[in-house]
Every structure is written in C-alpha cells, then in structure tokens.
Design a protein around this motif. Structure first.
Motif, mmCIF file in Angstrom:
data_model
loop_
_atom_site.group_PDB
_atom_site.id
_atom_site.type_symbol
_atom_site.label_atom_id
_atom_site.label_comp_id
_atom_site.label_asym_id
_atom_site.label_seq_id
_atom_site.Cartn_x
_atom_site.Cartn_y
_atom_site.Cartn_z
ATOM 1 N N GLU A 232 53.869 82.052 70.799
ATOM 2 C CA GLU A 232 54.142 82.799 69.573
ATOM 3 C C GLU A 232 54.648 81.899 68.457
ATOM 4 O O GLU A 232 54.353 82.133 67.279
ATOM 5 N N GLU A 233 55.407 80.853 68.817
ATOM 6 C CA GLU A 233 55.914 79.959 67.771
ATOM 7 C C GLU A 233 54.783 79.202 67.087
ATOM 8 O O GLU A 233 54.894 78.834 65.904
ATOM 9 N N ASP A 234 53.680 78.965 67.798
ATOM 10 C CA ASP A 234 52.528 78.310 67.174
ATOM 11 C C ASP A 234 51.870 79.233 66.155
ATOM 12 O O ASP A 234 51.506 78.802 65.051
ATOM 13 N N ALA A 235 51.693 80.487 66.534
ATOM 14 C CA ALA A 235 51.108 81.456 65.605
ATOM 15 C C ALA A 235 51.998 81.629 64.379
ATOM 16 O O ALA A 235 51.511 81.704 63.241
ATOM 17 N N THR A 236 53.299 81.676 64.607
ATOM 18 C CA THR A 236 54.236 81.816 63.488
ATOM 19 C C THR A 236 54.168 80.605 62.564
ATOM 20 O O THR A 236 54.163 80.745 61.332
ATOM 21 N N HIS A 237 54.103 79.412 63.146
ATOM 22 C CA HIS A 237 53.990 78.200 62.328
ATOM 23 C C HIS A 237 52.724 78.236 61.491
ATOM 24 O O HIS A 237 52.761 77.983 60.266
ATOM 25 N N PHE A 238 51.593 78.528 62.105
ATOM 26 C CA PHE A 238 50.309 78.533 61.401
ATOM 27 C C PHE A 238 50.355 79.522 60.230
ATOM 28 O O PHE A 238 49.966 79.202 59.102
ATOM 29 N N HIS A 239 50.859 80.714 60.496
ATOM 30 C CA HIS A 239 50.919 81.727 59.451
ATOM 31 C C HIS A 239 51.946 81.381 58.372
ATOM 32 O O HIS A 239 51.744 81.718 57.195
ATOM 33 N N SER A 240 53.014 80.728 58.740
ATOM 34 C CA SER A 240 54.018 80.332 57.748
ATOM 35 C C SER A 240 53.435 79.362 56.730
ATOM 36 O O SER A 240 53.712 79.464 55.528
ATOM 37 N N ILE A 241 52.616 78.417 57.214
ATOM 38 C CA ILE A 241 51.973 77.479 56.301
ATOM 39 C C ILE A 241 50.972 78.201 55.411
ATOM 40 O O ILE A 241 50.879 77.931 54.198
ATOM 41 N N CYS A 242 50.227 79.135 55.995
ATOM 42 C CA CYS A 242 49.285 79.931 55.191
ATOM 43 C C CYS A 242 50.021 80.710 54.105
ATOM 44 O O CYS A 242 49.578 80.761 52.946
ATOM 45 N N LYS A 243 51.134 81.306 54.466
ATOM 46 C CA LYS A 243 51.900 82.108 53.507
ATOM 47 C C LYS A 243 52.466 81.232 52.393
ATOM 48 O O LYS A 243 52.459 81.612 51.211
ATOM 49 N N LYS A 244 52.940 80.050 52.745
ATOM 50 C CA LYS A 244 53.493 79.145 51.741
ATOM 51 C C LYS A 244 52.432 78.772 50.707
ATOM 52 O O LYS A 244 52.710 78.748 49.492
ATOM 53 N N ALA A 245 51.212 78.493 51.159
ATOM 54 C CA ALA A 245 50.129 78.151 50.236
ATOM 55 C C ALA A 245 49.794 79.326 49.332
ATOM 56 O O ALA A 245 49.552 79.155 48.130
ATOM 57 N N CYS A 246 49.790 80.518 49.891
ATOM 58 C CA CYS A 246 49.489 81.720 49.106
ATOM 59 C C CYS A 246 50.593 82.019 48.098
ATOM 60 O O CYS A 246 50.319 82.323 46.925
ATOM 61 N N ASP A 247 51.827 81.938 48.547
ATOM 62 C CA ASP A 247 52.967 82.305 47.692
ATOM 63 C C ASP A 247 53.079 81.425 46.452
ATOM 64 O O ASP A 247 53.650 81.842 45.439
#
Length: 301
Positions: A135-150
């Motif tokens: 789960e921490e891998d999925a969270t990391h991947f999505h966190s980077i995606c969110k940062k780029a979007c934000d």
C-alpha cells in the motif's frame, strides 16, 4: 507547439531510459528507428532480459498524413489530415514484487485540406500495475501524481485519478488493470487553460514519472519470491494483455493508422499465462490485490 512537444519527449526518452538502465545495472536499451510510409516515424527503445527488467519499451513517434477513414469516422470528420506525436512506455520487471508501470504523453493536431489547424489537444497519464500489493507503494505513486497536478489545478488529481480508474478497467473481468494513477485526454484550449498551459501541465506529469516509479523499483527489486508468486505474476500479466488488446485506444489508433506493429505491441510481456477459471485462495496476498482492483481506493487525500 508540435515542434516544442516533440523536442520535449525526445529529451524525456533519454532521461527515462538512462535512469532505468542505471537501476537495472546489466541490460541496456536497444534503439530501433523506423519510418511510416504515409509520413513520419519514430524511435523505439527496448530493454530485455535484464537483472531487473524482463521486458520494457520507451518509444517515441511523430506521424502525420491523411487521417484514415476509420479514424475519420471515429472523430466524426471528413477529409482531414493529422499530426500526432507522443512517448509511450511499458516496463515489466522480472521480480513479481515490483509492479509493472505504463505511461503515455501525447499531442494531436488535425487540419483541413488547406492546412489550417481545426483541432488540437494533449493527452496522457501514468498508472501502476502491481502483482502484490504494497500500500505504501501505491500511496507514493499517487502522491507524486497529485503533486504534479496540484501545481496547475487543485481539481486535476481528483478528476484524472477517477478517469484513470474508469479507463484502465477490464469490464469483462469486473476489475481494474492496476491501482491507477492519472488519465487525461482531449485537453484543449479554454478560457482557463491555453495550449501552453496544457503543455506545461503534461510536461510536469512527464517529468514526475521517474520520481513516481524509480523509488518503488529500488525498494522491491531485491525481495525474494517463489515460483508460485512468479506464476501469479504471469497470470496477472494475462489480464494486462487482455486490456491492451480489447480496450486500449492507443493500441487501436496505432493499428488503424498503420503504425509499426512491433512498437504497438511492445507493451506485451514476454512470459504470460492464462489458466482456466483461476481464483486465488481466500484471504491470501493474491486475493488482497483482487479486492483492491475490484474496489478502487483513494490512496491520498
């Protein structure tokens, strides 16, 4: 814009392949340049049988010419010409504890017979397909995606994460292909977003890819695994193949515009299985993955 974006993806291809070669430490990407009879061509880079990556491709292309009749019908236009360029990658690691990853960033122009641009848009995204759920891998991947979007719009991550969950979905299996990421398409100029704004957004997402994926590979590539876990990886790869051949619009576009078949199908893994009516044991790590694929999670708030 087409020249600017093509220059961008050429540079991005170099950055990504260099980093993946560094991670693998053994295999290197082999480049294959090709031309399309109707106009344009591309550079396919493929890595195989490495210490970490069993098969992967990081391909760029820029094609142009008359829009084929099948695609005219798809877009609802007649006698149109087009230009399309993009970078598409799929990486299949050897170790089943390391997820497969896919990404694509593309730009499209359509012209009337006088050569005037009548439509243009960006599209793309990146998504993660694990075989065992960390789960921490999925969270990391999505966190980077969110940062780029934000950095561009606070609504982008929520919107494009949802579109990703909906798009990368094997409806015939009632499950997602993976744990998602971002998917956006037909990003056109509006009062709020110029084409330059869209270029900046898409390039920020592209630039974020290595930060999203490389740390996961580094963390998992040395983990031990069993032959049973390897079998599960190959069974899940079968679902990956099913999506690409049944549902994926990029594959369809490539086939219908006489793209290079080896580049179009580079996303298919070297080793894959289809077992009849296979289901993982209840409460197993394999079943844990299926539960998430059938019920997409919100990985970051």
């Amino acid at each position: 814009m087409k020249d600017k974006f093509y220059a961008y993806i050429q540079n991005l291809q170099n950055q990504i392949t260099s980093k993946l070669e560094e991670i693998d430490g053994e295999a290197t990407f082999k480049e294959d340049k090709w031309t399309r009879a109707e106009g344009g061509g591309g550079h396919s880079r493929v890595i195989e049988n490495g210490a970490v990556f069993e098969k992967g491709g990081v391909n760029i292309s820029a094609v142009h010419g008359a829009l084929p009749e099948s695609m005219q019908n798809y877009f609802g236009v007649k006698d149109a010409d087009f230009f399309a360029c993009g970078l598409s990658l799929v990486i299949h690691p050897k170790n089943p504890m390391v997820p497969t990853v896919h990404a694509n960033w593309r730009y499209f122009e359509m012209y009337d017979k006088a050569g005037n641009i009548v439509d243009q848009w960006f599209g793309g995204g990146q998504d993660l397909t694990p075989y065992y759920l960390f789960e921490e891998d999925a969270t990391h991947f999505h966190s980077i995606c969110k940062k780029a979007c934000d950095a561009h719009n606070s609504d982008f991550y929520k919107t494009y994460k949802k579109k990703c969950d909906e798009y990368f979905y094997n409806a015939h299996r009632n499950e997602g292909r993976g744990v998602g990421g971002l998917f956006f398409d037909y990003c056109k100029a509006t009062d709020d977003m110029s084409m330059q704004n869209w270029f900046e957004f898409v390039s920020e997402v592209g630039d974020s890819f290595i930060d999203a994926y490389a740390p996961i590979v580094e963390k998992r590539k040395e983990l031990e695994y069993t032959s049973v876990q390897r079998d599960w990886q190959e069974i899940r790869r079968g679902r990956y193949v099913e999506f690409n051949l049944v549902h994926d619009k990029g594959t369809l576009f490539g086939l219908k515009t006489n793209g290079r078949i080896e580049s179009i199908l580079m996303s298919l893994p070297s080793h894959v299985q289809w077992r009849y009516n296979y289901h993982p044991e209840k409460d197993s790590e394999e079943a844990k993955l299926i539960e998430v694929l059938q019920n997409p999670k919100e990985w970051v708030k």
